[in-house]
Write an enzyme that holds these catalytic residues in place. Structure first.
Site, PDB file in Angstrom:
ATOM      1  N   GLY A  13      40.797  26.777   3.725  1.00 49.88           N
ATOM      2  CA  GLY A  13      42.174  26.321   3.961  1.00 49.88           C
ATOM      3  C   GLY A  13      42.310  24.854   3.573  1.00 49.88           C
ATOM      4  O   GLY A  13      41.398  24.070   3.817  1.00 49.88           O
ATOM      5  N   ARG A  75      39.617  31.103  -0.822  1.00 46.56           N
ATOM      6  CA  ARG A  75      38.579  31.560   0.119  1.00 46.56           C
ATOM      7  C   ARG A  75      37.594  32.501  -0.578  1.00 46.56           C
ATOM      8  O   ARG A  75      37.018  33.391   0.048  1.00 46.56           O
ATOM      9  CB  ARG A  75      39.239  32.242   1.319  1.00 46.56           C
ATOM     10  CG  ARG A  75      40.051  31.283   2.172  1.00 46.56           C
ATOM     11  CD  ARG A  75      40.489  31.935   3.474  1.00 46.56           C
ATOM     12  NE  ARG A  75      41.429  31.108   4.198  1.00 46.56           N
ATOM     13  CZ  ARG A  75      41.081  30.141   5.039  1.00 46.56           C
ATOM     14  NH1 ARG A  75      39.823  29.870   5.240  1.00 46.56           N
ATOM     15  NH2 ARG A  75      42.012  29.452   5.666  1.00 46.56           N
ATOM     16  N   ASP A 106      33.061  25.429   7.433  1.00 38.53           N
ATOM     17  CA  ASP A 106      31.781  26.156   7.536  1.00 38.53           C
ATOM     18  C   ASP A 106      31.588  27.217   6.458  1.00 38.53           C
ATOM     19  O   ASP A 106      30.473  27.408   5.980  1.00 38.53           O
ATOM     20  CB  ASP A 106      31.591  26.729   8.956  1.00 38.53           C
ATOM     21  CG  ASP A 106      32.761  27.563   9.413  1.00 38.53           C
ATOM     22  OD1 ASP A 106      33.808  27.577   8.737  1.00 38.53           O
ATOM     23  OD2 ASP A 106      32.633  28.215  10.474  1.00 38.53           O
ATOM     24  N   THR A 128      38.229  20.186   7.850  1.00 38.51           N
ATOM     25  CA  THR A 128      38.978  21.313   8.410  1.00 38.51           C
ATOM     26  C   THR A 128      39.843  20.776   9.539  1.00 38.51           C
ATOM     27  O   THR A 128      39.384  19.950  10.338  1.00 38.51           O
ATOM     28  CB  THR A 128      38.115  22.478   8.964  1.00 38.51           C
ATOM     29  OG1 THR A 128      38.933  23.311   9.802  1.00 38.51           O
ATOM     30  CG2 THR A 128      36.942  22.025   9.793  1.00 38.51           C
ATOM     31  N   ASP A 130      40.570  22.409  11.943  1.00 44.15           N
ATOM     32  CA  ASP A 130      40.075  23.036  13.180  1.00 44.15           C
ATOM     33  C   ASP A 130      38.999  22.209  13.890  1.00 44.15           C
ATOM     34  O   ASP A 130      38.708  22.463  15.058  1.00 44.15           O
ATOM     35  CB  ASP A 130      39.509  24.424  12.883  1.00 44.15           C
ATOM     36  CG  ASP A 130      40.579  25.407  12.452  1.00 44.15           C
ATOM     37  OD1 ASP A 130      41.766  25.079  12.611  1.00 44.15           O
ATOM     38  OD2 ASP A 130      40.228  26.487  11.958  1.00 44.15           O
ATOM     39  N   ASP A 132      35.867  22.348  13.772  1.00 41.21           N
ATOM     40  CA  ASP A 132      34.849  23.194  14.407  1.00 41.21           C
ATOM     41  C   ASP A 132      33.528  23.223  13.645  1.00 41.21           C
ATOM     42  O   ASP A 132      32.741  24.159  13.795  1.00 41.21           O
ATOM     43  CB  ASP A 132      35.390  24.625  14.597  1.00 41.21           C
ATOM     44  CG  ASP A 132      35.798  25.271  13.284  1.00 41.21           C
ATOM     45  OD1 ASP A 132      35.808  24.574  12.245  1.00 41.21           O
ATOM     46  OD2 ASP A 132      36.117  26.473  13.296  1.00 41.21           O
ATOM     47  N   ARG A 174      40.736  29.049  15.323  1.00 44.54           N
ATOM     48  CA  ARG A 174      40.265  30.434  15.337  1.00 44.54           C
ATOM     49  C   ARG A 174      39.143  30.645  16.362  1.00 44.54           C
ATOM     50  O   ARG A 174      39.260  31.470  17.267  1.00 44.54           O
ATOM     51  CB  ARG A 174      39.764  30.718  13.920  1.00 44.54           C
ATOM     52  CG  ARG A 174      39.103  32.001  13.668  1.00 44.54           C
ATOM     53  CD  ARG A 174      38.665  32.041  12.218  1.00 44.54           C
ATOM     54  NE  ARG A 174      39.804  32.136  11.329  1.00 44.54           N
ATOM     55  CZ  ARG A 174      40.440  33.268  11.065  1.00 44.54           C
ATOM     56  NH1 ARG A 174      40.028  34.398  11.603  1.00 44.54           N
ATOM     57  NH2 ARG A 174      41.466  33.285  10.248  1.00 44.54           N
TER      58      ARG A 174
HETATM   59  O1  F6P Z   1      41.493  26.212   7.946  1.00 46.62           O
HETATM   60  C1  F6P Z   1      41.293  26.972   9.094  1.00 46.62           C
HETATM   61  C2  F6P Z   1      42.575  27.547   9.530  1.00 46.62           C
HETATM   62  O2  F6P Z   1      43.406  26.481   9.730  1.00 46.62           O
HETATM   63  C3  F6P Z   1      42.490  28.437  10.777  1.00 46.62           C
HETATM   64  O3  F6P Z   1      42.756  27.788  11.977  1.00 46.62           O
HETATM   65  C4  F6P Z   1      43.524  29.478  10.500  1.00 46.62           C
HETATM   66  O4  F6P Z   1      43.232  30.661  11.199  1.00 46.62           O
HETATM   67  C5  F6P Z   1      43.421  29.645   9.041  1.00 46.62           C
HETATM   68  O5  F6P Z   1      43.099  28.376   8.538  1.00 46.62           O
HETATM   69  C6  F6P Z   1      44.650  30.201   8.382  1.00 46.62           C
HETATM   70  O6  F6P Z   1      44.621  29.905   7.030  1.00 46.62           O
HETATM   71  P1  F6P Z   1      45.242  30.775   5.854  1.00 46.62           P
HETATM   72  O7  F6P Z   1      46.583  31.212   6.273  1.00 46.62           O
HETATM   73  O8  F6P Z   1      45.256  29.837   4.705  1.00 46.62           O
HETATM   74  O9  F6P Z   1      44.314  31.919   5.633  1.00 46.62           O
END
Ligand code: F6P
Length: 346
Positions: A13, A75, A106, A128, A130, A132, A174
């Site tokens: 992301g 991704r 990660d 990120t 997040d 995390d 997440r």
């Molecule tokens: O980058 C991590 C994150 O922000 C998560 O918290 C979230 O679940 C995910 O990306 C959603 O990303 P996308 O809609 O781009 O798959």
């Protein structure tokens, strides 16, 4: 003598600060070490397709304050099959890369770690929203996301109070509830629900009831998308689709919480899902500086041939930490900070 060619990619992301990191890597790498740079387009997908763009002084000019990533992201996961992995390794060599700097969370850095294990010169930069990722005190992007979520919570207060409503705000996170915890504390949330602490809806309602008895007739609940009630053992998801890394798209926890409170207490409830607003737009000053510091350290690590590491923040110093350590486990919210948040519940 030919100049050494360094590839840069951004994976997973997007998040505010990616361009600041790219700029720092290229500026220091060109000026101090005489390197040449290419951007690998759209994360690992670009390595599999040999899709690259030149990165020169001009390409990184004016990008410090821009959100997103000028080289795209995806991704795509080359470790999904041995064939893809071989392709990634061969393309690395065919492109003539001396080293690759992977900027990611990660998943992206997990791939980087595996490529390093095959003998390639790889360095990581942790990002990120997040927050995390293990091995580093903070990832860039997080501070911006917290600022955006805090502003949203601030704004929801007045409308919640005017209507005597319970507002349930769903934020990203997440596996770890960092954004929820930090934005919740900063925004004065009455309840914060995170993946690390499965909740009991009866206890939530009891806390909110206590608050109403104090003549406070509105409430703000901040919930991380990965939070779960104690009696459920799977995430709330949008659909069954999984990405290359096996992640489902989360969503729906705020609706669940709001509906339950309405059913049990009869109070008027509303939900706000902040979604990708948290990831968009210009980075905060803090994230610009952190991303810049990481970028500088990453290119220094390349120069010092300290491959297989990430640039990591440790007690406000930028150090080298092994990629393997960074991706070994998810970094969960510190118990200590969540205990502070709980003092203000109800
Ligand atoms: O980058 C991590 C994150 O922000 C998560 O918290 C979230 O679940 C995910 O990306 C959603 O990303 P996308 O809609 O781009 O798959």
């Amino acid at each position: 003598m030919d100049k050494k060619l360094i590839g840069i990619l951004t994976g997973g992301g997007d998040c505010p600060g990616l361009n600041a990191a790219i700029r720092a890597i290229v500026r220091k790498g060109m000026n101090s070490y005489g390197y040449e740079f290419v951007g690998i387009k759209n994360g690992w997908a670009g390595l599999l397709e040999k899709n690259i763009i030149p990165l020169e002084a001009d390409s990184v000019s004016g990008i410090l304050i821009r959100g997103g990533t000028i080289i795209g992201t995806s991704r795509t996961n080359p470790t999904k099959s041995p064939e893809l992995m071989n392709k990634a390794i061969n393309n690395f060599k065919e492109l003539g890369l001396y080293a690759l700097i992977a900027i990611g969370g990660d998943d992206t850095l997990g791939v980087a770690s595996k490529l390093f294990d095959t003998g390639l010169n790889v360095v990581g930069v942790p990002k990120t929203i997040d927050n995390d990722l293990s091995g580093t005190d903070q990832t860039f992007g997080f501070d911006t996301a917290v600022s955006i979520a805090t502003e949203a919570i601030d704004r929801l207060h007045s409308t919640a109070e005017s209507h005597d409503r319970v507002m349930v705000v769903e934020v990203m996170g997440r596996e770890a509830g960092w954004i929820a915890t930090y934005a919740g504390i900063a925004g004065g949330a009455d309840i914060i629900l995170i993946p690390e602490e499965p909740f009991d809806i009866n206890e939530i309602c009891a806390l909110l009831e206590k608050r109403r008895q104090r003549d406070r007739h509105f409430s703000i609940i901040v919930v991380a998308e990965g939070a779960m009630p104690k009696d459920k053992d799977t995430f709330f998801t949008k659909d069954d689709k999984v990405d290359d890394f096996g992640h489902v798209t989360l969503g729906g926890i705020s609706e669940y919480v709001a509906k339950k409170i309405k059913e049990m207490m009869g109070w008027d409830t509303r939900t706000t899902i902040l979604g990708h607003v948290q990831r968009g737009g210009t980075p905060t000053a803090y994230d610009r500086i952190l991303a810049t510091r990481y970028g500088i350290k990453a290119i220094d690590l390349v120069y010092e041939e300290k491959f297989g590491n990430i640039a990591a923040l440790r007690c406000n110093r930028i150090d080298a930490v092994p990629l393997r350590e960074a991706v070994s486990k998810n970094k969960k919210v510190d118990k200590e900070i969540y205990e502070i948040a709980k003092i203000f519940f109800g």
